[in-house]
Design an enzyme around this catalytic site. Sequence first.
Site, mmCIF file in Angstrom:
data_model
loop_
_atom_site.group_PDB
_atom_site.id
_atom_site.type_symbol
_atom_site.label_atom_id
_atom_site.label_comp_id
_atom_site.label_asym_id
_atom_site.label_seq_id
_atom_site.Cartn_x
_atom_site.Cartn_y
_atom_site.Cartn_z
ATOM 1 N N LYS A 116 -22.258 39.245 -98.647
ATOM 2 C CA LYS A 116 -21.962 37.871 -99.064
ATOM 3 C C LYS A 116 -20.559 37.757 -99.650
ATOM 4 O O LYS A 116 -19.892 36.738 -99.494
ATOM 5 C CB LYS A 116 -23.014 37.379 -100.061
ATOM 6 C CG LYS A 116 -24.349 37.097 -99.393
ATOM 7 C CD LYS A 116 -25.354 36.524 -100.347
ATOM 8 C CE LYS A 116 -26.653 36.228 -99.616
ATOM 9 N NZ LYS A 116 -27.719 35.767 -100.471
ATOM 10 N N LYS A 198 -28.958 38.624 -88.519
ATOM 11 C CA LYS A 198 -30.156 37.962 -89.044
ATOM 12 C C LYS A 198 -30.086 36.447 -88.870
ATOM 13 O O LYS A 198 -29.026 35.855 -89.088
ATOM 14 C CB LYS A 198 -30.261 38.296 -90.545
ATOM 15 C CG LYS A 198 -31.536 37.836 -91.199
ATOM 16 C CD LYS A 198 -31.486 38.029 -92.703
ATOM 17 C CE LYS A 198 -30.655 36.963 -93.386
ATOM 18 N NZ LYS A 198 -30.908 36.789 -94.821
ATOM 19 N N LYS A 201 -30.657 30.595 -92.905
ATOM 20 C CA LYS A 201 -30.629 29.150 -93.126
ATOM 21 C C LYS A 201 -29.224 28.640 -93.422
ATOM 22 O O LYS A 201 -28.965 27.459 -93.341
ATOM 23 C CB LYS A 201 -31.612 28.719 -94.214
ATOM 24 C CG LYS A 201 -31.635 29.508 -95.517
ATOM 25 C CD LYS A 201 -32.635 28.892 -96.493
ATOM 26 C CE LYS A 201 -33.550 29.854 -97.201
ATOM 27 N NZ LYS A 201 -32.949 30.885 -98.030
HETATM 28 P P1 TYM Z 1 -34.244 34.177 -98.892
HETATM 29 O O1 TYM Z 1 -34.367 32.780 -99.377
HETATM 30 O O2 TYM Z 1 -32.948 34.611 -98.316
HETATM 31 O O3 TYM Z 1 -35.372 34.503 -97.862
HETATM 32 C C1 TYM Z 1 -36.729 34.228 -98.155
HETATM 33 C C2 TYM Z 1 -37.642 35.244 -97.513
HETATM 34 O O4 TYM Z 1 -37.553 35.145 -96.100
HETATM 35 C C3 TYM Z 1 -37.182 36.391 -95.546
HETATM 36 N N1 TYM Z 1 -36.252 36.124 -94.435
HETATM 37 C C4 TYM Z 1 -36.388 36.655 -93.236
HETATM 38 N N2 TYM Z 1 -37.300 37.483 -92.721
HETATM 39 C C5 TYM Z 1 -37.169 37.835 -91.422
HETATM 40 N N3 TYM Z 1 -36.150 37.406 -90.647
HETATM 41 C C6 TYM Z 1 -35.207 36.566 -91.120
HETATM 42 N N4 TYM Z 1 -34.222 36.143 -90.347
HETATM 43 C C7 TYM Z 1 -35.303 36.154 -92.478
HETATM 44 N N5 TYM Z 1 -34.571 35.329 -93.250
HETATM 45 C C8 TYM Z 1 -35.172 35.320 -94.453
HETATM 46 C C9 TYM Z 1 -36.491 37.146 -96.674
HETATM 47 O O5 TYM Z 1 -36.543 38.535 -96.485
HETATM 48 C C10 TYM Z 1 -37.293 36.674 -97.875
HETATM 49 O O6 TYM Z 1 -38.477 37.436 -98.009
HETATM 50 N N6 TYM Z 1 -33.604 36.404 -103.246
HETATM 51 C C11 TYM Z 1 -34.606 35.989 -102.311
HETATM 52 C C12 TYM Z 1 -35.601 35.017 -102.939
HETATM 53 C C13 TYM Z 1 -36.248 35.575 -104.152
HETATM 54 C C14 TYM Z 1 -37.273 36.560 -104.160
HETATM 55 C C15 TYM Z 1 -37.539 36.790 -105.545
HETATM 56 C C16 TYM Z 1 -37.967 37.231 -103.160
HETATM 57 C C17 TYM Z 1 -35.961 35.255 -105.428
HETATM 58 N N7 TYM Z 1 -36.716 35.988 -106.266
HETATM 59 C C18 TYM Z 1 -38.490 37.736 -105.928
HETATM 60 C C19 TYM Z 1 -38.941 38.170 -103.574
HETATM 61 C C20 TYM Z 1 -39.184 38.407 -104.943
HETATM 62 C C21 TYM Z 1 -33.918 35.312 -101.162
HETATM 63 O O7 TYM Z 1 -32.824 34.875 -101.267
HETATM 64 O O8 TYM Z 1 -34.659 35.174 -100.063
#
Ligand code: TYM
Length: 335
Positions: A116, A198, A201
């Site tokens: 990032k 990947k 969003k």
């Molecule tokens: P975030 O918002 O980037 O993604 C949310 C969840 O979706 C999964 N994910 C994917 N899995 C497969 N293929 C993809 N292309 C893909 N894009 C997203 C991510 O692995 C994630 O599980 N920091 C985290 C949010 C968070 C969190 C937490 C997660 C905050 N606190 C505590 C677990 C535990 C995040 O930005 O995820």
Amino acid sequence: MQTSDKKVIFSAVKPTGALTLGSYAGALKNWIAMQDDYNCYYCVADLHSITVRLSPADFRRNTSEMLAMYLALGIRPEKCTLFLQSHVSAHAELAWVLNCNTLFGEARRMTQFKEKSKRDPENVNVGLFDYPVLMAADILLYQAEIVPVGEDQKQHVELARNIAQRFNSRYSPTFVLPEPVLPRSGAKIYGLQDPVKKMSKSNDNPNDCVYLSDDADTVMRKFKAAVTDSDARVAYDKANKPGISNLLTIYSVFADVPVSAAEKQFADGGYARFKQCVGEAVVEFLRPVQAEYRKIAADKAYLQSVLKTGAEKAAYAARKTLSKVYRKVGFLEKA
Ligand code: TYM
């Protein structure tokens, strides 16, 4: 089983944009499947979102839309604790204590921070660096044993485990050690235009990413334009056929069949028919979800009541852990 006898799960998505096929495949599909058997805390991670620049109006909209989409997908507030991260102040409070138990060197090794920072060198803020520590606070506050996530978040959950272990051995056993749980299929969904990166969003190319809110025509158009290869053979081969392998994985997630079965099903047809079928599987999955979404999103009073109940339940559990942590580190108790 009583809620208190069940293992605890925590997971979250940050509302920096709309939910994608990737977030569903990597995380939400498992969240829904696990609601009956675990004591689940599911959260909209709004605190995490402000590491990127968003207009307050867009941010507010993303947050309520994400909550409505969780509900439309089948997250049931009667079965789990569903809340906004910013509604429970213990997340930020525990993050500070954990900051002081996290080494700069281990935080610097986080792949997402490196990626990032490279992508947006003008906005490498301290929050971006500290982001995994806040994630550790999210997880450890609820004594979660299981954290269902996609592949990209595995390293962060492992860091949370290391921080917990360090705290437990420095003070005394306090935190349950969490483990990441990845789905069998779909732990990493790749972009439709760039199938080695990947699906995200926050991607600049809207055709690379399918949102759960996309209408049927848009979904079909994006799949039709998906990048493949010139071999015309539907087979799972991640190294040589990343586009087709990604489409097979997407089909497997949304039609709910193993990749090997999907491979057999499409072995004899060409790419055009295959892409059409993948698009249709996604459209069929989204049709009832979007109908439900429209109803839920319009019911602001319901959304408010879900958040109120969720915040109360989450704050109660979080406060118990935070008080324990404050006592252990030696803060004087408030009279
Ligand atoms: P975030 O918002 O980037 O993604 C949310 C969840 O979706 C999964 N994910 C994917 N899995 C497969 N293929 C993809 N292309 C893909 N894009 C997203 C991510 O692995 C994630 O599980 N920091 C985290 C949010 C968070 C969190 C937490 C997660 C905050 N606190 C505590 C677990 C535990 C995040 O930005 O995820």
